[in-house]
Enzyme design. Structure first.
Site, mmCIF file in Angstrom:
data_model
loop_
_atom_site.group_PDB
_atom_site.id
_atom_site.type_symbol
_atom_site.label_atom_id
_atom_site.label_comp_id
_atom_site.label_asym_id
_atom_site.label_seq_id
_atom_site.Cartn_x
_atom_site.Cartn_y
_atom_site.Cartn_z
ATOM 1 N N GLU A 333 0.847 -1.201 0.000
ATOM 2 C CA GLU A 333 0.000 0.000 0.000
ATOM 3 C C GLU A 333 0.881 1.248 0.000
ATOM 4 O OE1 GLU A 333 -3.235 1.239 0.094
ATOM 5 O OE2 GLU A 333 -2.365 3.164 0.605
ATOM 6 N N CYS A 409 -13.063 -0.152 -8.939
ATOM 7 C CA CYS A 409 -14.090 0.888 -8.829
ATOM 8 C C CYS A 409 -14.211 1.644 -10.149
ATOM 9 C CB CYS A 409 -13.779 1.839 -7.683
ATOM 10 S SG CYS A 409 -12.179 2.610 -7.825
HETATM 11 N N1 SAH Z 1 -8.289 -2.696 -0.496
HETATM 12 C C1 SAH Z 1 -8.440 -1.549 0.361
HETATM 13 C C2 SAH Z 1 -8.076 -0.209 -0.319
HETATM 14 C C3 SAH Z 1 -8.592 0.028 -1.704
HETATM 15 S S1 SAH Z 1 -8.518 1.697 -2.272
HETATM 16 C C4 SAH Z 1 -9.849 -1.499 0.929
HETATM 17 O O1 SAH Z 1 -10.752 -2.167 0.439
HETATM 18 O O2 SAH Z 1 -10.049 -0.784 1.912
HETATM 19 C C5 SAH Z 1 -7.028 1.764 -3.133
HETATM 20 C C6 SAH Z 1 -5.804 1.920 -2.269
HETATM 21 O O3 SAH Z 1 -4.678 1.999 -3.137
HETATM 22 C C7 SAH Z 1 -5.756 3.166 -1.405
HETATM 23 O O4 SAH Z 1 -5.523 2.796 -0.073
HETATM 24 C C8 SAH Z 1 -4.579 3.972 -1.963
HETATM 25 O O5 SAH Z 1 -3.859 4.650 -0.968
HETATM 26 C C9 SAH Z 1 -3.726 2.885 -2.571
HETATM 27 N N2 SAH Z 1 -2.831 3.281 -3.674
HETATM 28 C C10 SAH Z 1 -3.011 4.240 -4.612
HETATM 29 N N3 SAH Z 1 -2.003 4.243 -5.501
HETATM 30 C C11 SAH Z 1 -1.140 3.260 -5.112
HETATM 31 C C12 SAH Z 1 0.107 2.774 -5.625
HETATM 32 N N4 SAH Z 1 0.657 3.315 -6.709
HETATM 33 N N5 SAH Z 1 0.687 1.740 -4.986
HETATM 34 C C13 SAH Z 1 0.125 1.187 -3.876
HETATM 35 N N6 SAH Z 1 -1.044 1.621 -3.348
HETATM 36 C C14 SAH Z 1 -1.666 2.641 -3.961
#
Ligand code: SAH
Length: 451
Positions: A333, A409
């Site tokens: 993350e 999404c």
């Molecule tokens: N699976 C989790 C979060 C999904 S939202 C849930 O259901 O709660 C998408 C997530 O991707 C967010 O937490 C955001 O911070 C993270 N994110 C965005 N760009 C990213 C990247 N380049 N590498 C890793 N994480 C990323």
């Protein structure tokens, strides 16, 4: 030849991804706000672009059978819910069709793919656990509300049907305090004033986190406001000041100062407990989140001896659910604070078979793969709207897990990424849409790919 300003009577044959009605004049596609499939409407052409035109709905001549009276009185002004005039059942099929259309457009063969009907809500109201409203002033009156459709003008609403009653009440209380203490909203043009936005998060028990977004660290009567907010509403468990000094339209900045409570609230998914901080992502519809995650876990079909990787793991929600079934789960993350929460959440829930990494998935995943640290049998991924970076797709293909569960999404980036995975040897087998955002055009789904 169609001209700007021209009035026409058209049959609406579809609804596009923004929730606009679609009609055709010969080969010219016209998009019309508030019109829906099945309407016959008098419209006025407002704009003509190279490949399409835009129209304004003047009068409905024949009403679509799927048209309903919007259940929210602010729906015409507020840009939040685009499908308020569409029957809920039709919203669910609209969302499924959007996914099918995007997959087809990406040339993914669907003959043996099962695209299930969208899982909807029994009560599609008051579902959100997070509200972000702008604070501004109009005719000398403070307004706290969402933006008007397509603009950055704040709409004055008395309440919002998709957020909790407690959040409505907290907004009213804060507005009264701003009036009582003459606290000025921040004005982007004059760069004067203090309060930019408010964000309210609530859990299933309706404990609230109240976030006040200010332009600088200072705002007048801070002590009094914090005292009266927390004493005025017992549900408010923590108050955080967030500072956004940048000249942008982002709701929040990066600095948080805890003014009351511990700066977190706790929520539950199934029997797991999660701490949530102001800047960490948490799904906004808890009732549907459970359905979404259950589908993802069912699709992953994890066995005791299997290793799973949860990319874009946020605060580790899916990771912890997967850890109950698998031998080991790795979570990746971007947001450091989310990873801190994930580690804390694993400990709190007594889950010992997880390991979390903070950083960009496109950097961490290839690195771990190179070091041979990850040999996953299953990858679950849940990227933001823009989908995956190419490095993530390529590394997944070279890790070659048996199963890939893609939570998305945004059906258009989902389709793009599935196409790349199919070129890398995977086959899409099923898709389940879950309606996380009733009344809006947002579509969430889970897709299963197998090697
Ligand atoms: N699976 C989790 C979060 C999904 S939202 C849930 O259901 O709660 C998408 C997530 O991707 C967010 O937490 C955001 O911070 C993270 N994110 C965005 N760009 C990213 C990247 N380049 N590498 C890793 N994480 C990323």
């Amino acid at each position: 030849m169609v001209e700007k300003g021209q009035k026409l009577t058209l049959e609406i044959t579809d609804i596009n991804y923004m929730g606009k009605g679609v009609a055709k004049i010969d080969d010219l596609v016209v998009f019309i706000d508030d019109a829906i499939e099945g309407d016959t409407a008098e419209i006025k052409i407002t704009d003509i672009k190279k490949n399409f035109a835009e129209g304004k709905l003047l009068k409905i001549i024949k009403k679509s059978e799927e048209r309903i009276n919007p259940p929210c009185e602010s729906s015409q002004k507020c840009g939040g819910c685009q499908l308020m005039h569409l029957d809920y059942g039709t919203q669910l099929s609209y969302k499924k069709n959007r996914v099918i259309n995007e997959l087809k457009r990406a040339r993914i063969a669907l003959d043996d793919v099962n695209v299930h009907d969208t899982l909807g809500m029994d009560e599609p109201f008051r579902y959100r656990n997070k509200t972000a409203f702008a604070v501004s002033k109009k005719n000398n009156e403070i307004i706290i509300g969402p933006y008007e459709q397509g603009t950055y003008n704040t709409v004055d609403i008395s309440g919002c049907m998709i957020q909790s009653k407690e959040a409505d009440e907290a907004v009213r209380l804060f507005k009264n305090l701003m009036v009582k203490y003459s606290i000025e909203p921040y004005d982007k043009k004059t760069k004067k004033g203090f309060i930019r936005n408010i964000v309210i998060r609530n859990n299933l028990q309706n404990d609230l986190m109240f976030i006040i977004v200010t332009d600088t660290e200072y705002f007048p009567k801070k002590k009094e406001v914090v005292k009266e907010l927390s004493e005025g509403m017992k549900n408010i468990k923590t108050i955080v000041q967030n500072i956004n000094s940048k000249n942008n339209n982002l709701v929040m900045g990066y600095k948080n100062i805890v003014l009351c409570g511990d700066g977190t609230i706790t929520d539950h998914i199934g029997d797991l407990e999660f701490a949530i901080s102001p800047e960490t992502f948490f799904q906004v519809n808890p009732v549907q989140t459970e359905k979404l995650y259950n589908t993802a876990i069912e699709y992953a079909d994890l066995k005791e001896e299997e290793i799973c990787c949860d990319i874009y793991c946020g605060i580790g929600t899916i990771s912890l659910l997967a850890a109950k079934k698998a031998k080991k789960v790795y979570g990746i993350e971007l947001v450091e604070k989310s990873i801190q929460n994930a580690i804390h959440n694993a400990k709190k829930n007594n889950v010992q078979n997880t390991e979390f990494f903070a950083g960009k998935a496109e950097e961490i995943l290839p690195k771990l793969h190179k070091q041979k640290s990850i040999q996953a049998d299953c990858i679950i991924l849940d990227p933001p709207r823009k989908g995956c970076e190419k490095e993530v797709i390529d590394t997944m293909i070279s890790i070659a897990p048996e199963k890939i569960v893609y939570v998305s999404c945004n059906p258009s980036t989902l389709a793009r990424d599935i196409k790349l995975l199919e070129e890398g040897g995977y086959k899409l087998s099923k898709v389940q849409c879950v309606d996380m955002f009733p009344w809006t055009v947002h579509v969430e789904c889970v897709a299963l790919l197998s090697l």
